[in-house]
Design a protein around this motif. Sequence first.
Motif, mmCIF file in Angstrom:
data_model
loop_
_atom_site.group_PDB
_atom_site.id
_atom_site.type_symbol
_atom_site.label_atom_id
_atom_site.label_comp_id
_atom_site.label_asym_id
_atom_site.label_seq_id
_atom_site.Cartn_x
_atom_site.Cartn_y
_atom_site.Cartn_z
ATOM 1 N N ARG A 27 0.840 -1.195 0.000
ATOM 2 C CA ARG A 27 0.000 0.000 0.000
ATOM 3 C C ARG A 27 0.879 1.250 0.000
ATOM 4 O O ARG A 27 1.792 1.376 0.798
ATOM 5 N N LEU A 28 0.582 2.180 -0.911
ATOM 6 C CA LEU A 28 1.251 3.482 -0.938
ATOM 7 C C LEU A 28 0.370 4.460 -0.177
ATOM 8 O O LEU A 28 -0.677 4.881 -0.669
ATOM 9 N N ALA A 29 0.760 4.787 1.046
ATOM 10 C CA ALA A 29 -0.025 5.666 1.908
ATOM 11 C C ALA A 29 0.585 7.060 1.893
ATOM 12 O O ALA A 29 1.806 7.215 1.988
ATOM 13 N N VAL A 30 -0.261 8.080 1.771
ATOM 14 C CA VAL A 30 0.216 9.464 1.766
ATOM 15 C C VAL A 30 -0.407 10.227 2.930
ATOM 16 O O VAL A 30 -1.514 9.922 3.366
ATOM 17 N N TYR A 31 0.337 11.199 3.428
ATOM 18 C CA TYR A 31 -0.146 12.069 4.496
ATOM 19 C C TYR A 31 0.369 13.474 4.237
ATOM 20 O O TYR A 31 1.532 13.664 3.870
ATOM 21 N N PHE A 32 -0.499 14.448 4.414
ATOM 22 C CA PHE A 32 -0.151 15.845 4.222
ATOM 23 C C PHE A 32 -0.465 16.618 5.490
ATOM 24 O O PHE A 32 -1.600 16.610 5.953
ATOM 25 N N SER A 33 0.552 17.255 6.065
ATOM 26 C CA SER A 33 0.284 18.217 7.126
ATOM 27 C C SER A 33 0.301 19.594 6.458
ATOM 28 O O SER A 33 0.422 19.685 5.242
ATOM 29 N N GLU A 34 0.219 20.631 7.225
ATOM 30 C CA GLU A 34 0.233 21.957 6.611
ATOM 31 C C GLU A 34 1.608 22.309 6.060
ATOM 32 O O GLU A 34 1.718 23.089 5.135
ATOM 33 N N ARG A 35 2.666 21.707 6.616
ATOM 34 C CA ARG A 35 4.025 22.053 6.197
ATOM 35 C C ARG A 35 4.781 20.922 5.515
ATOM 36 O O ARG A 35 5.788 21.174 4.864
ATOM 37 N N HIS A 36 4.342 19.676 5.686
ATOM 38 C CA HIS A 36 5.129 18.551 5.206
ATOM 39 C C HIS A 36 4.277 17.521 4.476
ATOM 40 O O HIS A 36 3.061 17.476 4.641
ATOM 41 N N ILE A 37 4.970 16.677 3.711
ATOM 42 C CA ILE A 37 4.343 15.579 2.978
ATOM 43 C C ILE A 37 5.086 14.301 3.334
ATOM 44 O O ILE A 37 6.307 14.281 3.400
ATOM 45 N N SER A 38 4.327 13.240 3.537
ATOM 46 C CA SER A 38 4.915 11.951 3.852
ATOM 47 C C SER A 38 4.285 10.895 2.964
ATOM 48 O O SER A 38 3.085 10.919 2.716
ATOM 49 N N ALA A 39 5.108 9.963 2.474
ATOM 50 C CA ALA A 39 4.620 8.831 1.683
ATOM 51 C C ALA A 39 5.340 7.578 2.141
ATOM 52 O O ALA A 39 6.552 7.603 2.371
#
Length: 119
Positions: A27-39
């Motif tokens: 699974r390719l999971a993504v997360y976005f905060s207001e300042r950063h991106i994580s995958a």
Amino acid sequence: MSASNNKRQIRHRRLRKKVAGTTERPRLAVYFSERHISAQVIDDQVGKTVASVHTTEADIRSEKTTGANVVTAQKVGKLIAERAAAKNIKRVVFDRGGYKYHGKVKALADAAREAGFEF
């Protein structure tokens, strides 16, 4: 916690009932905060993260545009596909994390596809 983030988490829980990563197709999971991106590329059967990219890493922070924007999402998408390809992973299941599929999410997914992911 804001109401929009709460709604996103509800959508993500609903999505996760249907989307699960396997050893053959993680699974390719993504997360976005207001300042950063994580995958992350996650094998849910084993419970391990196979590959990950975060905008706090030195590779990405050295560039001038490091906010959570479309340009950075494209860089993260390309980099996660390259790191997973180094571990012989080409097919993934996309977990958009409850976010709508447009803007940053679409940019990350398109960049990952261009770099070799199939989903």
